[in-house]
Design a protein around this motif. Structure first.
Motif, short mmCIF file in Angstrom:
data_model
loop_
_atom_site.label_atom_id
_atom_site.label_comp_id
_atom_site.label_asym_id
_atom_site.label_seq_id
_atom_site.Cartn_x
_atom_site.Cartn_y
_atom_site.Cartn_z
N LEU A 1 0.81 -1.21 0.00
CA LEU A 1 0.00 0.00 0.00
C LEU A 1 0.85 1.27 0.00
CD1 LEU A 1 -2.91 -0.94 2.43
CD2 LEU A 1 -3.14 -0.29 0.03
N LYS A 2 1.99 1.23 0.68
CA LYS A 2 2.89 2.39 0.69
C LYS A 2 3.34 2.72 -0.73
CE LYS A 2 4.81 1.58 5.31
NZ LYS A 2 6.04 1.18 6.05
N LYS A 3 3.71 1.67 -1.47
CA LYS A 3 4.15 1.87 -2.86
C LYS A 3 3.00 2.34 -3.73
CE LYS A 3 8.41 -0.21 -2.93
NZ LYS A 3 9.60 0.01 -3.76
N TYR A 4 1.85 1.69 -3.57
CA TYR A 4 0.70 2.05 -4.40
C TYR A 4 0.27 3.48 -4.14
CZ TYR A 4 -3.91 2.30 -6.40
OH TYR A 4 -4.99 2.71 -7.13
N LYS B 1 1.90 6.14 -3.45
CA LYS B 1 2.71 7.10 -4.19
C LYS B 1 2.27 7.18 -5.65
CE LYS B 1 6.76 6.39 -1.22
NZ LYS B 1 8.16 5.90 -1.16
N LEU B 2 2.03 6.01 -6.25
CA LEU B 2 1.57 5.98 -7.64
C LEU B 2 0.16 6.57 -7.76
CD1 LEU B 2 2.75 2.37 -8.51
CD2 LEU B 2 3.68 4.48 -9.47
N SER B 3 -0.67 6.30 -6.77
CA SER B 3 -2.05 6.80 -6.78
C SER B 3 -2.08 8.32 -6.79
CB SER B 3 -2.81 6.25 -5.57
OG SER B 3 -4.10 6.78 -5.50
N ILE B 4 -1.20 8.93 -6.01
CA ILE B 4 -1.14 10.40 -5.94
C ILE B 4 -0.68 10.96 -7.29
CG2 ILE B 4 0.07 12.34 -4.89
CD1 ILE B 4 0.13 10.69 -2.29
N ILE B 5 0.33 10.34 -7.88
CA ILE B 5 0.86 10.80 -9.17
C ILE B 5 -0.21 10.70 -10.26
CG2 ILE B 5 2.53 10.29 -11.01
CD1 ILE B 5 4.44 9.33 -8.79
N LYS B 6 -0.94 9.58 -10.27
CA LYS B 6 -1.94 9.33 -11.31
C LYS B 6 -3.32 9.89 -10.96
CE LYS B 6 0.25 5.03 -12.93
NZ LYS B 6 0.34 5.33 -14.35
N ASN B 7 -3.47 10.46 -9.74
CA ASN B 7 -4.73 11.05 -9.28
C ASN B 7 -5.87 10.04 -9.33
OD1 ASN B 7 -6.32 13.16 -8.28
ND2 ASN B 7 -6.99 13.76 -10.33
N LEU B 8 -5.62 8.87 -8.73
CA LEU B 8 -6.61 7.80 -8.76
C LEU B 8 -7.52 7.85 -7.54
CD1 LEU B 8 -4.30 4.83 -9.86
CD2 LEU B 8 -5.91 6.10 -11.28
N ILE C 1 -7.30 4.94 7.28
CA ILE C 1 -7.44 6.35 7.63
C ILE C 1 -6.36 7.19 6.97
CG2 ILE C 1 -7.39 7.98 9.55
CD1 ILE C 1 -8.63 5.73 11.28
N GLN C 2 -5.13 6.69 6.99
CA GLN C 2 -4.00 7.43 6.42
C GLN C 2 -4.16 7.67 4.93
OE1 GLN C 2 -0.20 5.53 7.04
NE2 GLN C 2 0.92 7.01 5.78
N TYR C 3 -4.62 6.64 4.20
CA TYR C 3 -4.70 6.73 2.75
C TYR C 3 -6.10 7.06 2.24
CZ TYR C 3 -0.22 4.28 3.16
OH TYR C 3 1.06 3.92 3.50
N GLY C 4 -7.05 7.29 3.14
CA GLY C 4 -8.42 7.59 2.72
C GLY C 4 -9.12 6.40 2.10
N ILE C 5 -8.80 5.20 2.60
CA ILE C 5 -9.31 3.96 2.04
C ILE C 5 -10.54 3.50 2.81
CG2 ILE C 5 -8.79 1.50 1.71
CD1 ILE C 5 -5.90 2.28 1.25
N THR C 6 -11.52 2.97 2.11
CA THR C 6 -12.68 2.36 2.75
C THR C 6 -12.27 1.02 3.35
OG1 THR C 6 -14.20 3.40 1.20
CG2 THR C 6 -15.01 1.48 2.39
N ASN C 7 -12.64 0.79 4.61
CA ASN C 7 -12.32 -0.45 5.29
C ASN C 7 -13.51 -1.40 5.24
OD1 ASN C 7 -11.94 -1.54 8.71
ND2 ASN C 7 -10.86 -2.32 6.93
N ILE C 8 -13.24 -2.66 4.86
CA ILE C 8 -14.27 -3.70 4.88
C ILE C 8 -13.92 -4.68 5.98
CG2 ILE C 8 -15.43 -5.53 3.58
CD1 ILE C 8 -14.72 -4.11 1.02
N ILE C 9 -14.87 -4.91 6.89
CA ILE C 9 -14.63 -5.78 8.04
C ILE C 9 -15.85 -6.66 8.26
CG2 ILE C 9 -15.51 -4.01 9.63
CD1 ILE C 9 -13.49 -4.94 11.70
#
Length: 259
Positions: free
Chosen positions: A123-126, A128-135, A152-160
């Motif tokens: 996720l750390k690697k992704y 960086k790419l997500s920010i560059i590509k505005n995904l 929370i850090q990456y603004g990701i929806t959590n499924i539990i």
């Protein structure tokens, strides 16, 4: 949101029509190395008259951050807002060989703990790419504290899963503005009938299933909303004839919430 476990072309077309008719906002398609590739079948069957979002599950060890970012970027061009990805560390089924089919990293992903750690590094690697590509953000399945922090850090929806959510609520569960809970629904005339039926088909139902008559199911789902759940992921138990019942219940709940 609905969950689906058949990635074949014909089956995907059929369930997509049902999802559209009921009014689900999204459809999650599971990952299994023995199923048809969901990325390919979705790209060949997506109906532009529909509006729901496809959520394609992807195990992090099966694809690089760079390749997934490229697929996501392409989907955004050809079907904007219609596809996202659910990142999973991988709950491996006994018949699968996918852990042995990777190159060089097999010793790093043998255990669930190792795959959780690998997913966080992925996720750390992704990101960086997500920010560059505005995904748009991904989704992440998992209940560990580290996973919750990453969401929370990456603004990701959590499924539990429902049982994990209820156990952790008011204890270790971190507040996430994008919280999905995965549940099964069983509609019977009484709670006692539902309880007996669940124990018969799956041994012990724990807290993964919302069951009972329609009114009770309504109340339980609305209670989840009060606990901070922003969406539910509905998956089907192996019970004949329950699909239409579940769809009708979801329609009623959506109507009562949306007015």
């Amino acid at each position: 949101m609905s969950l689906f476990e058949d990635n074949s072309k014909d089956a995907l077309i059929s369930i997509a029509n049902a999802v559209h008719e009921v009014g689900y906002e999204s459809l999650l398609i599971v990952y299994d190395s023995f199923l048809d590739n969901a990325v390919i079948t979705v790209s060949n069957t997506i109906n532009k008259d529909h509006t729901f979002k496809y959520i394609i599950a992807v195990r992090t060890y099966s694809v690089s951050p760079e390749y997934l970012a490229g697929m996501y970027e392409t989907f955004e061009r050809i079907a904007p807002g219609r596809v996202t990805f659910n990142i999973i560390p991988g709950n491996i089924k006994f018949q699968e060989t996918s852990l042995r089919d990777v190159v060089l990293i097999e010793d790093q992903i043998k255990t669930q703990e190792q795959r959780d750690f690998y997913t966080l590094e992925w996720l750390k690697k992704y990101n960086k790419l997500s920010i560059i590509k505005n995904l748009p953000p991904l989704m992440l399945s998992g209940d560990t504290i580290d996973f919750q922090k990453a969401c929370i850090q990456y603004g990701i929806t959590n499924i539990i899963k429902l049982d994990d959510f209820l156990y952790q609520h008011d204890k270790t569960l971190l507040k996430n503005d994008k919280q999905i809970v995965s549940v099964a629904i069983l509609n019977k005339d009484t709670l006692d009938e539902s309880n007996k039926y669940l124990n018969k088909i799956i041994g012990t139902h724990g807290k993964t299933t919302i069951y009972g008559d329609r009114d009770h199911i309504h109340k339980e789902i609305l209670n989840l909303k009060l606990k901070g759940v922003t969406d539910i992921l509905v998956h089907q138990l192996p019970v004949r004839g329950q699909s239409s019942e579940i769809h009708n219940i979801i329609k009623e709940i959506r109507k009562s919430i949306n007015g």
